[in-house]
Structure formats: C-alpha cells, structure tokens
Scaffold this motif. Structure first.
Motif, PDB file in Angstrom:
ATOM      1  N   LEU A   3       0.690  -1.068   0.081  1.00 42.57           N
ATOM      2  CA  LEU A   3       0.127  -0.056   0.109  1.00 42.57           C
ATOM      3  C   LEU A   3       0.883   1.198  -0.060  1.00 42.57           C
ATOM      4  CD1 LEU A   3      -3.138   0.633  -0.046  1.00 42.57           C
ATOM      5  CD2 LEU A   3      -2.956   1.079   2.457  1.00 42.57           C
ATOM      6  N   LYS A   4       1.886   1.293   0.785  1.00 41.32           N
ATOM      7  CA  LYS A   4       2.767   2.317   0.896  1.00 41.32           C
ATOM      8  C   LYS A   4       3.420   2.709  -0.505  1.00 41.32           C
ATOM      9  CE  LYS A   4       4.315   3.091   5.613  1.00 41.32           C
ATOM     10  NZ  LYS A   4       5.513   2.943   6.571  1.00 41.32           N
ATOM     11  N   SER A   5       3.944   1.640  -1.140  1.00 41.95           N
ATOM     12  CA  SER A   5       4.409   1.909  -2.554  1.00 41.95           C
ATOM     13  C   SER A   5       3.513   2.297  -3.556  1.00 41.95           C
ATOM     14  CB  SER A   5       5.541   0.538  -3.018  1.00 41.95           C
ATOM     15  OG  SER A   5       4.473  -0.085  -3.558  1.00 41.95           O
ATOM     16  N   LEU A   6       2.332   1.870  -3.259  1.00 41.49           N
ATOM     17  CA  LEU A   6       1.169   2.286  -4.293  1.00 41.49           C
ATOM     18  C   LEU A   6       0.828   3.921  -4.086  1.00 41.49           C
ATOM     19  CD1 LEU A   6      -1.367   1.060  -5.966  1.00 41.49           C
ATOM     20  CD2 LEU A   6      -2.651   1.418  -3.994  1.00 41.49           C
ATOM     21  N   TYR A   7       0.947   4.247  -2.618  1.00 41.68           N
ATOM     22  CA  TYR A   7       0.942   5.658  -2.239  1.00 41.68           C
ATOM     23  C   TYR A   7       1.956   6.348  -2.896  1.00 41.68           C
ATOM     24  CZ  TYR A   7      -2.948   5.264   0.661  1.00 41.68           C
ATOM     25  OH  TYR A   7      -4.473   4.906   1.175  1.00 41.68           O
ATOM     26  N   HIS A   8       3.222   5.924  -3.054  1.00 43.82           N
ATOM     27  CA  HIS A   8       4.326   6.534  -3.501  1.00 43.82           C
ATOM     28  C   HIS A   8       4.139   6.750  -4.813  1.00 43.82           C
ATOM     29  CE1 HIS A   8       8.428   7.771  -3.774  1.00 43.82           C
ATOM     30  NE2 HIS A   8       8.637   7.217  -4.811  1.00 43.82           N
ATOM     31  N   ASP A   9       3.710   5.735  -5.554  1.00 44.08           N
ATOM     32  CA  ASP A   9       3.584   5.825  -6.982  1.00 44.08           C
ATOM     33  C   ASP A   9       2.486   6.889  -7.432  1.00 44.08           C
ATOM     34  OD1 ASP A   9       5.333   3.757  -7.473  1.00 44.08           O
ATOM     35  OD2 ASP A   9       3.905   2.438  -7.780  1.00 44.08           O
ATOM     36  N   LEU A  10       1.596   6.980  -6.672  1.00 45.59           N
ATOM     37  CA  LEU A  10       0.334   7.956  -6.787  1.00 45.59           C
ATOM     38  C   LEU A  10       1.111   9.369  -6.757  1.00 45.59           C
ATOM     39  CD1 LEU A  10      -2.792   7.542  -7.186  1.00 45.59           C
ATOM     40  CD2 LEU A  10      -3.055   7.907  -4.764  1.00 45.59           C
ATOM     41  N   ILE A  11       1.821   9.595  -5.649  1.00 48.83           N
ATOM     42  CA  ILE A  11       2.362  10.935  -5.674  1.00 48.83           C
ATOM     43  C   ILE A  11       3.432  11.255  -6.613  1.00 48.83           C
ATOM     44  CG2 ILE A  11       4.074  12.252  -4.218  1.00 48.83           C
ATOM     45  CD1 ILE A  11       2.446  11.457  -1.502  1.00 48.83           C
ATOM     46  N   VAL A  12       4.127  10.406  -7.133  1.00 51.56           N
ATOM     47  CA  VAL A  12       5.228  10.529  -8.266  1.00 51.56           C
ATOM     48  C   VAL A  12       4.591  10.791  -9.393  1.00 51.56           C
ATOM     49  CG1 VAL A  12       6.906   9.334  -9.622  1.00 51.56           C
ATOM     50  CG2 VAL A  12       7.029   9.144  -7.366  1.00 51.56           C
ATOM     51  N   ASP A  13       3.172   9.813  -9.584  1.00 54.35           N
ATOM     52  CA  ASP A  13       2.701  10.064 -10.965  1.00 54.35           C
ATOM     53  C   ASP A  13       1.742  11.271 -11.025  1.00 54.35           C
ATOM     54  OD1 ASP A  13       0.810   9.538 -13.156  1.00 54.35           O
ATOM     55  OD2 ASP A  13      -0.833   8.720 -11.852  1.00 54.35           O
TER      56      ASP A  13
END
Ligand code: ZN
Length: 154
Positions: A3-13
């Motif tokens: 979930l954390k990396s998903l959130y990270h991806d969302l911010i980068v995106d």
C-alpha cells in the motif's frame, strides 16, 4: 508495504503529470499561495455555481509534494459541494497533524490518504497543505472580488 509503494507511486504520478493543471479562461474564484520555506507557489482557480465546485484548475511550480497535493486536491474536490470540500480539508488536516501513534481511522480520505506519509516530515506538511490553504482563501472571496488573493502559509 504494498500500500505504501502504491501511495508513493500515486504521488510520483501526480507530481509528474498533474491533473487539472493550467490557467482557465474564466473562473469565479481564485487565489495564490506561497510557501517560503520550500519555495512552492500555487494558484487555484475555481468555477463555482451555487454551492458546487463545478471546475477547478491550478498552476504554479514547486516540489513534488506540493504539486502532487494540488493535483490530488483538484481531483478530489471537482463536483463536490462547498460543505463536502471543507469536510475533506478538515479530515486531511487532521490526518497530517495527528501524531504518529494517534489513529486517524474512520477518516476516508480516498487517494488523499497518499499524503499521510508526509506527516513524518513536518517541514513537508506545509508543502502538502499549501494548495488547500490557497483553496480556502479563494473560497473566502466574495463573488464580487475578481482580484487574486495572496496567501502565505506562515
Ligand atoms: Zn515544497
């Protein structure tokens, strides 16, 4: 962890490809915000009809967190009523200012939850809330005002 990396991806995106980015030809409310600590600048443009935010755009420049936060915000508030928008800000603000061991369960932030990790870095919380403070400043304007209001997050 996933979930954390998903959130990270969302911010980068959202920081690389901000949604609703640009200066609209017309808007009913707007405000500019500046975060001197980081150098972030954002302008929020709103098209409000009745009690509903029918359209929202932003422009400016800043760090990845401030850009992603503004982008996520525009996605989150488009089509919402002013009451819903204020409630969303309250929830996000609570989430970002709660201490690490304090639970924020019960608050459904949707994608905005991606910003929760920012609270570990107090300096970055201002980056994450800049667009929201700018939004509130824009909402504070009376309908007659057309000049862009300036806010500083300090
Ligand atoms: Zn910043």
């Amino acid at each position: 962890m996933e979930l954390k990396s998903l959130y990270h991806d969302l911010i980068v995106d959202h920081s690389k490809t901000p949604r609703n980015f640009g200066n609209p030809t017309e808007c009913t409310h707007s405000a500019s915000g500046h975060n001197p600590i980081c150098g972030d600048e954002v302008t929020v443009y709103l098209m409000i009809h009745g009690n509903t935010i029918e359209d929202v755009k932003f422009d400016g420049h800043g760090c990845a967190i401030s850009t992603a936060s503004a982008s996520l915000m525009t996605d989150a508030i488009k089509g919402k009523t002013l009451t819903q928008t204020h409630a969303l800000f309250e929830s996000l603000h609570q989430c970002l200012t709660a201490s690490a061991d304090e639970t924020t369960a019960g608050t459904d932030l949707g994608k905005l939850g991606a910003l929760e990790g920012v609270k570990q870095y107090p300096m970055r919380v201002k980056c994450a809330t800049l667009a929201w403070h700018t939004l509130l400043a824009a909402l504070d304007q009376s309908d007659e005002q057309t000049t862009t209001k300036k806010v500083t997050t300090e």
